[in-house]
Design a protein around this motif. Structure first.
Motif, PDB file in Angstrom:
ATOM      1  N   ARG A 128       0.835  -1.195   0.000  1.00  7.78           N
ATOM      2  CA  ARG A 128       0.000   0.000   0.000  1.00  7.78           C
ATOM      3  C   ARG A 128       0.876   1.253   0.000  1.00  7.78           C
ATOM      4  N   ASP A 129       0.259   2.354  -0.346  1.00  6.02           N
ATOM      5  CA  ASP A 129       0.938   3.638  -0.339  1.00  6.02           C
ATOM      6  C   ASP A 129       0.099   4.636   0.448  1.00  6.02           C
ATOM      7  N   VAL A 130       0.748   5.662   0.989  1.00  7.34           N
ATOM      8  CA  VAL A 130       0.065   6.754   1.664  1.00  7.34           C
ATOM      9  C   VAL A 130       0.404   8.036   0.918  1.00  7.34           C
ATOM     10  N   ARG A 131      -0.615   8.815   0.570  1.00  5.82           N
ATOM     11  CA  ARG A 131      -0.418  10.036  -0.195  1.00  5.82           C
ATOM     12  C   ARG A 131      -0.971  11.233   0.576  1.00  5.82           C
ATOM     13  N   ALA A 156      -3.667   4.126  -0.906  1.00  4.93           N
ATOM     14  CA  ALA A 156      -3.859   3.592  -2.255  1.00  4.93           C
ATOM     15  C   ALA A 156      -2.977   2.360  -2.403  1.00  4.93           C
ATOM     16  N   TYR A 157      -3.320   1.510  -3.353  1.00  5.55           N
ATOM     17  CA  TYR A 157      -2.457   0.371  -3.659  1.00  5.55           C
ATOM     18  C   TYR A 157      -1.296   0.840  -4.512  1.00  5.55           C
ATOM     19  N   ARG A 158      -0.133   0.253  -4.290  1.00  5.46           N
ATOM     20  CA  ARG A 158       1.019   0.564  -5.109  1.00  5.46           C
ATOM     21  C   ARG A 158       0.832  -0.021  -6.504  1.00  5.46           C
ATOM     22  N   PRO A 159       1.585   0.461  -7.495  1.00 13.00           N
ATOM     23  CA  PRO A 159       1.441  -0.056  -8.864  1.00 13.00           C
ATOM     24  C   PRO A 159       1.601  -1.573  -8.928  1.00 13.00           C
ATOM     25  N   ASP A 161       3.188  -3.420 -10.845  1.00 13.03           N
ATOM     26  CA  ASP A 161       4.516  -3.935 -11.173  1.00 13.03           C
ATOM     27  C   ASP A 161       5.506  -3.819 -10.014  1.00 13.03           C
ATOM     28  N   VAL A 162       5.036  -3.341  -8.854  1.00 12.55           N
ATOM     29  CA  VAL A 162       5.886  -3.260  -7.665  1.00 12.55           C
ATOM     30  C   VAL A 162       5.806  -4.561  -6.886  1.00 12.55           C
ATOM     31  N   GLU A 163       6.943  -5.211  -6.706  1.00 12.51           N
ATOM     32  CA  GLU A 163       6.975  -6.447  -5.935  1.00 12.51           C
ATOM     33  C   GLU A 163       6.845  -6.113  -4.451  1.00 12.51           C
ATOM     34  N   CYS A 164       5.970  -6.814  -3.754  1.00 16.21           N
ATOM     35  CA  CYS A 164       5.788  -6.548  -2.331  1.00 16.21           C
ATOM     36  C   CYS A 164       5.246  -7.783  -1.638  1.00 16.21           C
ATOM     37  N   ASP A 165       5.482  -7.839  -0.346  1.00 16.97           N
ATOM     38  CA  ASP A 165       4.994  -8.920   0.508  1.00 16.97           C
ATOM     39  C   ASP A 165       3.793  -8.392   1.279  1.00 16.97           C
ATOM     40  N   SER A 166       2.639  -8.943   1.015  1.00 15.17           N
ATOM     41  CA  SER A 166       1.413  -8.436   1.641  1.00 15.17           C
ATOM     42  C   SER A 166       1.429  -8.560   3.161  1.00 15.17           C
ATOM     43  N   GLU A 167       2.329  -9.361   3.711  1.00 15.19           N
ATOM     44  CA  GLU A 167       2.412  -9.533   5.155  1.00 15.19           C
ATOM     45  C   GLU A 167       3.426  -8.589   5.796  1.00 15.19           C
ATOM     46  N   ALA A 168       4.192  -7.893   4.987  1.00 13.74           N
ATOM     47  CA  ALA A 168       5.260  -7.029   5.508  1.00 13.74           C
ATOM     48  C   ALA A 168       4.742  -5.624   5.794  1.00 13.74           C
ATOM     49  N   THR A 169       5.465  -4.915   6.652  1.00 18.32           N
ATOM     50  CA  THR A 169       5.124  -3.538   7.010  1.00 18.32           C
ATOM     51  C   THR A 169       6.306  -2.627   6.732  1.00 18.32           C
ATOM     52  N   ARG A 190      -4.285  15.326  11.917  1.00 21.36           N
ATOM     53  CA  ARG A 190      -4.054  14.519  10.727  1.00 21.36           C
ATOM     54  C   ARG A 190      -5.260  13.636  10.500  1.00 21.36           C
ATOM     55  N   GLY A 191      -5.483  13.289   9.257  1.00 17.60           N
ATOM     56  CA  GLY A 191      -6.601  12.442   8.895  1.00 17.60           C
ATOM     57  C   GLY A 191      -6.165  11.455   7.828  1.00 17.60           C
ATOM     58  N   MET A 192      -6.911  10.365   7.701  1.00 14.56           N
ATOM     59  CA  MET A 192      -6.570   9.341   6.727  1.00 14.56           C
ATOM     60  C   MET A 192      -7.839   8.823   6.079  1.00 14.56           C
ATOM     61  N   SER A 193      -7.896   8.894   4.757  1.00 12.28           N
ATOM     62  CA  SER A 193      -9.006   8.316   4.005  1.00 12.28           C
ATOM     63  C   SER A 193      -8.612   6.926   3.528  1.00 12.28           C
ATOM     64  N   SER A 194      -9.584   6.054   3.443  1.00  7.84           N
ATOM     65  CA  SER A 194      -9.302   4.682   3.040  1.00  7.84           C
ATOM     66  C   SER A 194      -9.007   4.555   1.558  1.00  7.84           C
ATOM     67  N   SER A 195      -9.352   5.568   0.785  1.00 12.98           N
ATOM     68  CA  SER A 195      -9.032   5.578  -0.638  1.00 12.98           C
ATOM     69  C   SER A 195      -8.755   7.005  -1.065  1.00 12.98           C
TER      70      SER A 195
END
Length: 218
Positions: A128-131, A156-159, A161-169, A190-195
Motif C-alpha cells: 500500500r501507499d500513503v499520499r 492507495a495500492y502501489r502499482p 509492477d511493484v513487488e511486495c509482501d502483503s504480510e510485511a510492514t 491529521r486524517g486518513m481516508s481509506s481511498s
C-alpha cells in the motif's frame, strides 16, 4: 519587516507554489484541498520517504521502559512533530538510513525565521501507499503565534509492477515545510481516508486574512 511578528510572515505567496530542488523523492504541492474549518496552505514543500525495513524514522524523548523492544519499535514508527525552531529540530534523532537522512537534511534546510515543518511518519502495508492530500492551518491560532497544522492523507495500492509482501510492514515519512513561522505549536491534526479521491476546494488561506494583518476575515 523586523517589527512584524514572525508568526504572521508568509514568505511564499499563500496562493503560489514554492519550487523545491533536490532528489527525486521531493515534490511540490499543487491542487491540494482544505479541510473542515481550517484554511488551506499552498506553496508548501514536501519530502516523502519510504523505509522498507519498517523501522522508526525519527525518535525523541524517553522510550517507555515498560515496553518490550518490539513494542517500542512499533510505537516509534508513529511520529507527529511540528518544528518551529532549531531547538525543536535538535531534539530529534533521525534513523541512520537513507530515508532518515533524507528527512533530516530536508528539515535542516528550513529557515525557521519564516518557515516551519510538520514532520510525520507512520507504518503502512508493503503493498500500500500513503499520499498527502491537503495541508491546512488554524489562522486564528497562528495570529497568536501558535501553529496548529493539519495534514490529510489517503491510502492507495502501489502499482501492480511493484513487488511486495502483503504480510510485511514498511514505514513512510513526510516532512512538510510550511511558508509560515510561529513561536510555538501546542497541537496538530491529521486524517486518513481509506481511498484516494478529491473533494470540493474551499478558499485558499491568505496571510492577509489572518486577524491583525489588516485584511478581511473569511
Amino acid at each position: 519587516m523586523a517589527d512584524v511578528p514572525r508568526r504572521r510572515v508568509l514568505l511564499a505567496a499563500a496562493s503560489g507554489i514554492a519550487a523545491l530542488a533536490g532528489c527525486s523523492g521531493s515534490e511540490t504541492a499543487s491542487n491540494s484541498y482544505p479541510v473542515r474549518s481550517e484554511r488551506r496552505i499552498e506553496g508548501y514543500e514536501l519530502e516523502t520517504v519510504r523505509d522498507e525495513r519498517g523501522g522508526a524514522l525519527v525518535t525523541a524523548g524517553e522510550e517507555a521502559s515498560s515496553l518490550s523492544a518490539e513494542e517500542r519499535e512499533r510505537q516509534r514508527r508513529h511520529t507527529y512533530r511540528v518544528l518551529v525552531s532549531e531547538d525543536d529540530l535538535a531534539a530529534l534523532a533521525f534513523a541512520e538510513t537513507p530515508a532518515g537522512e533524507t528527512l533530516r537534511s530536508f528539515c535542516a534546510g528550513t529557515e525557521f525565521d519564516a518557515e516551519s515543518v510538520y514532520l510525520l511518519s507512520m507504518p503502512v502495508g508493503a503493498c500500500r501507499d500513503v499520499r498527502l492530500e491537503s495541508v491546512a492551518v488554524e489562522p486564528d491560532d497562528l495570529a497568536e503565534g501558535d501553529l496548529h497544522p493539519r495534514a490529510d492523507f489517503c491510502r492507495a495500492y502501489r502499482p501492480a509492477d511493484v513487488e511486495c509482501d502483503s504480510e510485511a510492514t514498511h514505514t513512510v515519512g513526510f516532512a512538510i515545510r510550511l511558508p509560515v513561522a510561529a513561536d510555538s505549536s501546542t497541537g496538530s491534526g491529521r486524517g486518513m481516508s481509506s481511498s484516494c479521491g478529491r473533494g470540493e476546494p474551499p478558499a485558499v488561506f491568505n496571510a492577509s486574512d489572518s486577524p491583525g494583518t489588516g485584511g478581511d476575515s473569511a
